[in-house]
Design a protein around this motif. Structure first.
Motif, PDB file in Angstrom:
ATOM      1  N   ILE A 197       0.707  -1.206   0.069  1.00 43.06           N
ATOM      2  CA  ILE A 197      -0.071   0.155   0.048  1.00 43.06           C
ATOM      3  C   ILE A 197       0.893   1.224  -0.062  1.00 43.06           C
ATOM      4  O   ILE A 197       0.749   2.227  -0.925  1.00 43.06           O
ATOM      5  CB  ILE A 197      -0.986  -0.124   1.200  1.00 43.06           C
ATOM      6  CG1 ILE A 197      -1.870  -1.118   0.993  1.00 43.06           C
ATOM      7  CG2 ILE A 197      -1.747   1.365   1.406  1.00 43.06           C
ATOM      8  CD1 ILE A 197      -2.666  -1.373   2.186  1.00 43.06           C
ATOM      9  N   GLY A 198       1.908   1.240   0.948  1.00 42.07           N
ATOM     10  CA  GLY A 198       2.769   2.580   1.131  1.00 42.07           C
ATOM     11  C   GLY A 198       3.482   2.607  -0.399  1.00 42.07           C
ATOM     12  O   GLY A 198       3.563   3.745  -0.882  1.00 42.07           O
ATOM     13  N   LEU A 199       4.008   1.721  -1.075  1.00 42.17           N
ATOM     14  CA  LEU A 199       4.820   1.643  -2.362  1.00 42.17           C
ATOM     15  C   LEU A 199       3.778   2.197  -3.356  1.00 42.17           C
ATOM     16  O   LEU A 199       3.910   3.005  -4.212  1.00 42.17           O
ATOM     17  CB  LEU A 199       5.264   0.293  -2.717  1.00 42.17           C
ATOM     18  CG  LEU A 199       6.464   0.014  -1.877  1.00 42.17           C
ATOM     19  CD1 LEU A 199       6.997  -1.234  -2.401  1.00 42.17           C
ATOM     20  CD2 LEU A 199       7.736   0.847  -1.878  1.00 42.17           C
ATOM     21  N   SER A 200       2.406   1.802  -3.229  1.00 43.51           N
ATOM     22  CA  SER A 200       1.273   1.933  -4.344  1.00 43.51           C
ATOM     23  C   SER A 200       1.161   3.628  -4.188  1.00 43.51           C
ATOM     24  O   SER A 200       0.808   4.302  -5.184  1.00 43.51           O
ATOM     25  CB  SER A 200       0.204   1.367  -4.070  1.00 43.51           C
ATOM     26  OG  SER A 200       0.373  -0.064  -4.409  1.00 43.51           O
ATOM     27  N   ILE A 201       1.140   3.910  -2.833  1.00 43.20           N
ATOM     28  CA  ILE A 201       0.702   5.486  -2.604  1.00 43.20           C
ATOM     29  C   ILE A 201       1.931   6.293  -3.259  1.00 43.20           C
ATOM     30  O   ILE A 201       1.720   7.313  -3.567  1.00 43.20           O
ATOM     31  CB  ILE A 201       0.338   5.745  -1.193  1.00 43.20           C
ATOM     32  CG1 ILE A 201      -0.698   5.031  -0.688  1.00 43.20           C
ATOM     33  CG2 ILE A 201       0.443   7.260  -0.682  1.00 43.20           C
ATOM     34  CD1 ILE A 201      -1.148   5.162   0.853  1.00 43.20           C
TER      35      ILE A 201
END
Length: 618
Positions: A197-201
């Protein structure tokens, strides 16, 4: 301009999608790996401990089966007891071997060894018990079983349950380790999900920063430029399509700015030129906006109205002048072409001047009312020339009337044979003289009538008149002429026409002239109809004919003096083009209006409207 593929928006968007896919695939693989570890641990636990537990349980069950077989023997069922004992023994050795094959705990070896040695003793004692039963010595056999064999059975059962408990402890330890591993897998999967999720954000933030934000800045700047801020530049410096569009848009904006500056210079130059032209025009000019506020006035208008332009610019025209005639022109600019009084009279420098008003509206792109331009053309010189001409015509006409009258009287005396008989040729010649004298007399009468109307020397006989009676009495003498030519005369007059204030003779002259003209230009078999009706604006009289009609180019001129509509081969005996001019003067003298509607070869309709109350003194 063709961009390299790796610099294009398509490449950047594709890279963003690929990064998101890689992140999600990585998180999925990591989850699958940890779930696989957990499954392997569970499988190992079940594979190592569960068979031992099953083997120990079956081992204990086989020991109990031994006891059941011995109980059959002690109950005098030797055959079945021995068979079951043999089966129980074979089952014991089978499960004992399996329990020995899956040793996963440290205590399994000694316990199994103890079970084996105890079982050997148990078998030995069982043989002795079977021999006693074979001799039917059941009393001593039962005592032997209770005292000697049962302790071995108890020891075997205890050892089996001991081994079972050790396996249970081992399975509990394995379950605890499996739970700990499952917790670790959950934490790992949760951490991987958070990381994904963090990398996607972060990926979306970078995507927005590199693509969306430049597009938004481009949109905001374009909106500002669209509102006229041509001094702005788009500060998008990317190398993709947005950057190319921004640079091209900046070039276009710069060209628009230069073009606007050039146009403004031209507009200012044209404005200065127009102001210079307006200032040097001798006619008075006043320009107002749609709300009737003064925008411009030239020097002639300043002198006429005795004001200065700088003192009235931006003010309402009512503050410029109190003259109701001018205020009406600004309030109703569309009506200026149909003014009852074509000239406005003003006092200027101790003399009377005559001004012709011309009003036009400034066109707008959306057909709304724009500003108003009023031009007051000085026609004083023409008015004075016209007066001189009228005075000259009046003088000549007065001087001309006396000899014409004398000639007419002389012709009448000769035709009456008072001076002797006449030959046929002489009679014919005198008849021609009589017709010429009649035309001259009509011309003199019309000139005198026009002169009186123009100079204001007309006779004043104001009275309440019945228009219906005037029309009928006027047309009565013309019935013979219509009958001789074969033209049908129709009369349609509203019997409830209200009375008018005016001169009966003048109104009768207008009707007679229009009817005579209709008869003159209508061929035999045609129709002439006179219609009179009342409306809110007064009384409307229409003279309709089915004659030759009037070409469109002549319809605005036929009410001028000395204008006739005829072809070169046509003649209009006794007419020089004054009748309609006189009719117009009379109608407008009463505050009315006269006009024509006509189509060639289809006929004409002459109409005039008279107000019920005469606005001027008659």
């Amino acid at each position: 301009m063709q961009l390299p593929f790796f610099k294009s928006l398509r490449f950047k968007i594709g890279v963003g999608y690929i990064v998101l896919v890689v992140i999600n695939v990585g998180a999925m693989l990591w989850t699958m790996y940890n779930i696989g570890r957990l499954a392997d641990a569970i499988n190992v636990s079940l594979g190592e401990n569960y068979p031992n537990v099953i083997a120990v349980e079956n081992l204990a069950r086989s020991v109990e089966r031994h006891e059941h077989a011995l109980s059959l023997i002690l109950n005098n069922d030797l055959r079945n007891g021995k068979v079951e004992f043999t089966l129980a023994r074979d089952e014991f050795f089978q499960w004992f071997q399996k329990a020995g094959e899956n040793r996963t705990i440290a205590m399994a070896g000694p316990i199994l060894e103890n079970i084996r040695s105890t079982y050997e003793g148990y078998l030995f004692l069982s043989d002795s018990l079977m021999k006693m039963a074979a001799r039917k010595d059941f009393y001593h056999a039962k005592a032997f079983h209770y005292n000697s064999l049962h302790p071995f059975y108890q020891r075997l059962t205890d050892n089996c349950y001991w081994l079972f408990e050790e396996n249970q402890k081992q399975m509990a330890e394995v379950s605890l380790r499996t739970k700990q591993m499952a917790d670790g897998v959950i934490v790992a999967i949760f951490a991987a999900s958070l990381l994904a999720i963090g990398l996607s954000i972060l990926t979306m933030i970078q995507f927005t920063k590199r693509i969306i934000e430049p597009a938004e800045r481009l949109t905001d700047t374009v909106h500002a430029i669209g509102r006229g801020r041509l001094d702005l530049k788009i500060d998008v410096e990317t190398n993709d399509e947005v950057g190319v569009l921004s640079r091209e848009f900046n070039k276009m904006t710069e060209r628009l700015r230069k073009f606007e500056e050039m146009n403004i210079e031209k507009i200012l130059a044209e404005k200065q030129k127009s102001e210079a032209i307006v200032s040097n025009i001798s006619d008075a000019i006043i320009v107002c906006d749609p709300d009737e506020h003064v925008l411009l006035m030239n020097h002639s208008a300043e002198q006429l109205l005795k004001v200065r332009e700088r003192d009235v610019i931006g003010k309402h025209v009512a503050e410029l002048t109190a003259d109701s005639r001018l205020l009406d022109l600004f309030s109703n600019p569309t009506d200026s072409a149909s003014l009852n009084q074509p000239y406005l009279q003003f006092g200027y420098n101790d003399r009377v001047v005559y001004l012709r008003p011309r009003v036009s509206t400034i066109p707008t792109p959306h057909s709304a009312r724009g500003g108003v331009v009023l031009v007051l053309q000085d026609v004083t010189q023409f008015k004075e020339l016209d007066k001189m001409k009228s005075d000259f015509m009046a003088t000549v006409t007065h001087e001309f009337r006396t000899p014409v009258t004398s000639i007419t009287m002389g012709v009448d005396i000769l035709r009456q044979h008072l001076l002797g008989p006449l030959t046929a040729a002489q009679e014919e010649l005198l008849g021609s003289f009589k017709e010429d004298c009649g035309r001259l007399t009509k011309l003199v009468r019309e000139l005198l009538q026009l002169s009186k109307l123009e100079t204001g020397e007309r006779e004043k006989h104001p009275e309440r008149v019945d228009l219906k009676r005037i029309i009928e009495s006027t047309l009565q003498p013309l019935q013979v002429q219509f009958g001789e030519k074969g033209v049908n005369l129709k009369l349609s007059v509203d019997p409830n026409l209200p009375a008018l204030t005016g001169d009966e003779q003048q109104i009768s002259w207008v009707i007679s002239n229009l009817a005579t003209n209709a008869l003159r230009y209508t061929d035999a078999g045609g129709n002439v109809e006179i219609v009179a009706s009342a409306d809110a604006e007064g009384i409307l009289v229409r003279v309709q004919d089915t004659g030759r009609g009037i070409p469109r180019e002549y319809q605005d001129k036929i009410f001028d003096k000395f204008v006739q509509v005829r072809q070169a081969w046509q003649t209009t005996p006794g007419s020089v083009g004054l009748g309609l001019s006189i009719a117009k003067e009379i109608v407008e003298m009463y505050g009315g209006k006269i006009w024509v509607e006509s189509e060639v070869n289809k006929g004409s309709t002459f109409s005039f409207r008279l107000p019920l109350e005469h606005p001027h003194e008659v």
